[in-house]
Scaffold this motif. Structure first.
Motif, PDB file in Angstrom:
ATOM      1  N   ASN A 193       0.846  -1.183   0.000  1.00 19.47           N
ATOM      2  CA  ASN A 193       0.000   0.000   0.000  1.00 19.47           C
ATOM      3  C   ASN A 193       0.894   1.249   0.000  1.00 19.47           C
ATOM      4  N   PRO A 194       1.118   1.842  -1.181  1.00 16.80           N
ATOM      5  CA  PRO A 194       2.047   2.976  -1.283  1.00 16.80           C
ATOM      6  C   PRO A 194       1.699   4.116  -0.342  1.00 16.80           C
ATOM      7  N   GLU A 195       0.416   4.366  -0.172  1.00 16.70           N
ATOM      8  CA  GLU A 195      -0.005   5.466   0.687  1.00 16.70           C
ATOM      9  C   GLU A 195       0.425   5.219   2.135  1.00 16.70           C
ATOM     10  N   LYS A 196       0.187   3.996   2.583  1.00 14.79           N
ATOM     11  CA  LYS A 196       0.532   3.651   3.981  1.00 14.79           C
ATOM     12  C   LYS A 196       2.040   3.628   4.181  1.00 14.79           C
ATOM     13  N   ILE A 197       2.775   3.103   3.194  1.00 18.14           N
ATOM     14  CA  ILE A 197       4.228   3.013   3.334  1.00 18.14           C
ATOM     15  C   ILE A 197       4.822   4.424   3.403  1.00 18.14           C
ATOM     16  N   TYR A 198       4.349   5.289   2.530  1.00 20.89           N
ATOM     17  CA  TYR A 198       4.820   6.682   2.551  1.00 20.89           C
ATOM     18  C   TYR A 198       4.500   7.329   3.892  1.00 20.89           C
ATOM     19  N   ASP A 199       3.298   7.088   4.348  1.00 20.47           N
ATOM     20  CA  ASP A 199       2.860   7.673   5.619  1.00 20.47           C
ATOM     21  C   ASP A 199       3.768   7.231   6.762  1.00 20.47           C
ATOM     22  N   LYS A 200       4.069   5.942   6.796  1.00 24.30           N
ATOM     23  CA  LYS A 200       4.897   5.429   7.891  1.00 24.30           C
ATOM     24  C   LYS A 200       6.303   6.024   7.858  1.00 24.30           C
ATOM     25  N   ILE A 201       6.854   6.188   6.665  1.00 20.77           N
ATOM     26  CA  ILE A 201       8.233   6.675   6.559  1.00 20.77           C
ATOM     27  C   ILE A 201       8.315   8.194   6.734  1.00 20.77           C
ATOM     28  N   TYR A 202       7.385   8.922   6.123  1.00 20.62           N
ATOM     29  CA  TYR A 202       7.548  10.382   6.063  1.00 20.62           C
ATOM     30  C   TYR A 202       6.504  11.209   6.809  1.00 20.62           C
ATOM     31  N   GLU A 203       5.477  10.564   7.331  1.00 21.06           N
ATOM     32  CA  GLU A 203       4.434  11.403   7.928  1.00 21.06           C
ATOM     33  C   GLU A 203       4.033  10.982   9.337  1.00 21.06           C
ATOM     34  N   GLN A 204       4.968  10.304   9.996  1.00 22.08           N
ATOM     35  CA  GLN A 204       4.678   9.960  11.392  1.00 22.08           C
ATOM     36  C   GLN A 204       5.881  10.285  12.268  1.00 22.08           C
ATOM     37  N   TYR A 205       6.429  11.470  12.033  1.00 25.59           N
ATOM     38  CA  TYR A 205       7.596  11.891  12.813  1.00 25.59           C
ATOM     39  C   TYR A 205       7.175  12.289  14.222  1.00 25.59           C
ATOM     40  N   GLU A 206       8.164  12.258  15.098  1.00 27.33           N
ATOM     41  CA  GLU A 206       7.955  12.836  16.425  1.00 27.33           C
ATOM     42  C   GLU A 206       7.788  14.353  16.245  1.00 27.33           C
ATOM     43  N   PHE A 207       7.048  14.962  17.128  1.00 31.54           N
ATOM     44  CA  PHE A 207       6.846  16.406  17.056  1.00 31.54           C
ATOM     45  C   PHE A 207       8.184  17.143  17.137  1.00 31.54           C
ATOM     46  N   SER A 208       9.110  16.606  17.958  1.00 30.11           N
ATOM     47  CA  SER A 208      10.424  17.247  18.128  1.00 30.11           C
ATOM     48  C   SER A 208      11.180  17.356  16.802  1.00 30.11           C
ATOM     49  N   ARG A 209      10.979  16.387  15.930  1.00 31.20           N
ATOM     50  CA  ARG A 209      11.648  16.429  14.620  1.00 31.20           C
ATOM     51  C   ARG A 209      11.132  17.615  13.806  1.00 31.20           C
ATOM     52  N   ASN A 210       9.845  17.816  13.832  1.00 30.31           N
ATOM     53  CA  ASN A 210       9.293  18.917  13.049  1.00 30.31           C
ATOM     54  C   ASN A 210       9.642  20.277  13.648  1.00 30.31           C
ATOM     55  N   LYS A 211       9.781  20.308  14.980  1.00 38.12           N
ATOM     56  CA  LYS A 211      10.256  21.547  15.624  1.00 38.12           C
ATOM     57  C   LYS A 211      11.686  21.841  15.156  1.00 38.12           C
ATOM     58  N   LEU A 212      12.505  20.784  15.077  1.00 34.80           N
ATOM     59  CA  LEU A 212      13.881  20.962  14.629  1.00 34.80           C
ATOM     60  C   LEU A 212      13.923  21.428  13.172  1.00 34.80           C
ATOM     61  N   LEU A 213      13.043  20.867  12.362  1.00 36.26           N
ATOM     62  CA  LEU A 213      12.973  21.307  10.963  1.00 36.26           C
ATOM     63  C   LEU A 213      12.674  22.807  10.909  1.00 36.26           C
ATOM     64  N   GLY A 214      11.786  23.237  11.776  1.00 38.59           N
ATOM     65  CA  GLY A 214      11.463  24.662  11.870  1.00 38.59           C
ATOM     66  C   GLY A 214      12.697  25.494  12.195  1.00 38.59           C
ATOM     67  N   GLU A 215      13.474  25.021  13.157  1.00 39.33           N
ATOM     68  CA  GLU A 215      14.710  25.718  13.545  1.00 39.33           C
ATOM     69  C   GLU A 215      15.687  25.754  12.370  1.00 39.33           C
ATOM     70  N   ALA A 216      15.796  24.637  11.669  1.00 34.95           N
ATOM     71  CA  ALA A 216      16.721  24.568  10.529  1.00 34.95           C
ATOM     72  C   ALA A 216      16.284  25.537   9.437  1.00 34.95           C
ATOM     73  N   LEU A 217      14.994  25.551   9.155  1.00 35.36           N
ATOM     74  CA  LEU A 217      14.478  26.456   8.108  1.00 35.36           C
ATOM     75  C   LEU A 217      14.699  27.921   8.492  1.00 35.36           C
ATOM     76  N   HIS A 218      14.684  28.158   9.789  1.00 32.29           N
ATOM     77  CA  HIS A 218      14.909  29.508  10.285  1.00 32.29           C
ATOM     78  C   HIS A 218      16.314  30.023   9.910  1.00 32.29           C
ATOM     79  N   THR A 219      17.245  29.085   9.724  1.00 31.54           N
ATOM     80  CA  THR A 219      18.630  29.494   9.402  1.00 31.54           C
ATOM     81  C   THR A 219      18.875  29.580   7.896  1.00 31.54           C
ATOM     82  N   ILE A 220      17.858  29.291   7.088  1.00 35.05           N
ATOM     83  CA  ILE A 220      18.105  29.181   5.648  1.00 35.05           C
ATOM     84  C   ILE A 220      18.649  30.496   5.071  1.00 35.05           C
ATOM     85  N   SER A 221      19.692  30.355   4.270  1.00 36.39           N
ATOM     86  CA  SER A 221      20.344  31.523   3.672  1.00 36.39           C
ATOM     87  C   SER A 221      20.568  31.262   2.204  1.00 36.39           C
ATOM     88  N   ILE A 222      20.845  32.319   1.481  1.00 33.52           N
ATOM     89  CA  ILE A 222      21.112  32.182   0.050  1.00 33.52           C
ATOM     90  C   ILE A 222      22.353  33.022  -0.264  1.00 33.52           C
TER      91      ILE A 222
END
Ligand SMILES: [Mn+2]
Length: 326
Positions: A193-222
């Motif tokens: 089930n591609p939908e379920k497999i994708y969900d398990k790998i990419y859409e069931q992160y711990e909340f702390s991971r997404n908070k960290l992603l937020g912090e990382a995006l905050h540093t984005i530079s060009i």
């Protein structure tokens, strides 16, 4: 095409296999391990899957039968003494096994390397390396398909699918072609089930991971050229977020997701070193760029790990070196 008959021949001659992969394993590494484990089972062989790192929590569902072990000197010493072969997956540098490296150096058995990375070190007696393949999982698929005595089945279809799906960026990177989709079509017949497999790998992160992603995006530079974009994660940021190292997998792609940007870079401060990940668009060879800093990888995805450097010293050098590739 790799000489799979020869590979089968080698496998048939040995009896007890250690299966391993690179540090901080991804779904390609783990999926390939589980699938080759199934192949060995089909051949009536004994095997242990032993890794230097833990399995990331979002990939644990792949290990249905709890076959993957974390390396422990005391527990596995005997295995290294008694087993007569080792299979290395998704890596072609022995130091990517980190804590296990010295054990493999002393290992008396036959070493077999199966991989799709460039510039192999050739530490193994047998190398089955094909850079044209999207993933190590795809190589394992081809191995299964080439040999009448081996069968695709419910058990190996899931790990192979996950390996290919993740290493192709969910079927969009450059090695995604009609031949690959035909292989995936065969895998899907096993009730995946591609939908379920994708969900398990990419859409069931711990909340702390997404908070960290937020912090990382905050540093984005060009950079001034507007062709290079980069983000930075320090140990302090990581600790504060409560996330873990493997949570950072894939963050670098966000650095590449800006109009006009050709190279995305993530600087990630580890406890003992600095990890730099590169991603690129079109035919910009970030593996060459990574090589300038002692690393390597693929054309569009590469990285390096540097010891005894300070982030603020190396960052301008990396950015300067990157410009000439754009
Ligand atoms: Mn891979």
């Amino acid at each position: 095409m790799l000489d799979f008959k020869k590979l089968i021949n080698v496998l048939e001659k040995k009896n007890k296999f250690i299966i391993t992969c690179h540090v901080n394993p991804d779904a390609d590494a783990l999926g390939s391990e589980l699938a080759i484990g199934d192949i060995l089972e089909q051949l009536g062989k004994e095997f242990r899957i032993i890794n230097t790192s833990n399995t990331p929590y979002n990939l644990k569902f792949l290990d249905v039968d709890n076959k993957i072990e974390r390396f422990d000197k005391e527990i596995h010493k005997k295995v290294f003494e008694e087993f007569d072969a080792a299979i290395f997956l998704d890596l072609n540098f022995i130091n990517r096994t980190v804590r296990m490296e010295e054990f493999f150096k002393d290992f008396k058995g036959t070493k077999i390397c199966i991989d799709h990375h460039t510039k192999p070190e050739n530490f193994a007696e047998y190398n089955f390396i094909d850079e044209s393949e999207s993933s190590t999982g795809e190589i394992i698929f081809d191995l299964l398909s080439c040999c009448d005595s081996l069968k695709l089945n419910k058990k190996n279809a899931l790990p192979i699918y996950a390996a290919i799906m993740t290493d192709t960026g969910s079927f969009r990177f450059s090695k995604t072609n009609s031949a690959l989709h035909k292989k995936v079509a065969k895998l899907l017949k096993y009730d995946l089930n591609p939908e379920k497999i994708y969900d398990k790998i990419y859409e069931q992160y711990e909340f702390s991971r997404n908070k960290l992603l937020g912090e990382a995006l905050h540093t984005i530079s060009i950079t001034e050229s507007k062709k290079i974009s980069y983000m930075t994660i320090t140990q302090e940021t990581l600790k504060k977020s409560g996330a873990i190292e493997s949570d950072v997998d894939g963050f670098v792609n966000f650095a590449l997701a800006t109009k006009g940007v050709k190279i995305g870079i993530l600087f990630f401060e580890l406890k003992d070193s600095l990890k730099i990940s590169f991603r690129s668009k079109d035919d910009i060879p970030v593996n060459k760029l990574a090589e300038e800093f002692g690393g390597g990888g693929h054309l569009n995805a590469a990285g390096t790990r540097l010891f005894n450097v300070k982030l603020q010293d190396i960052q301008p050098k990396v950015l300067f070196a990157s410009e000439k590739y754009c």
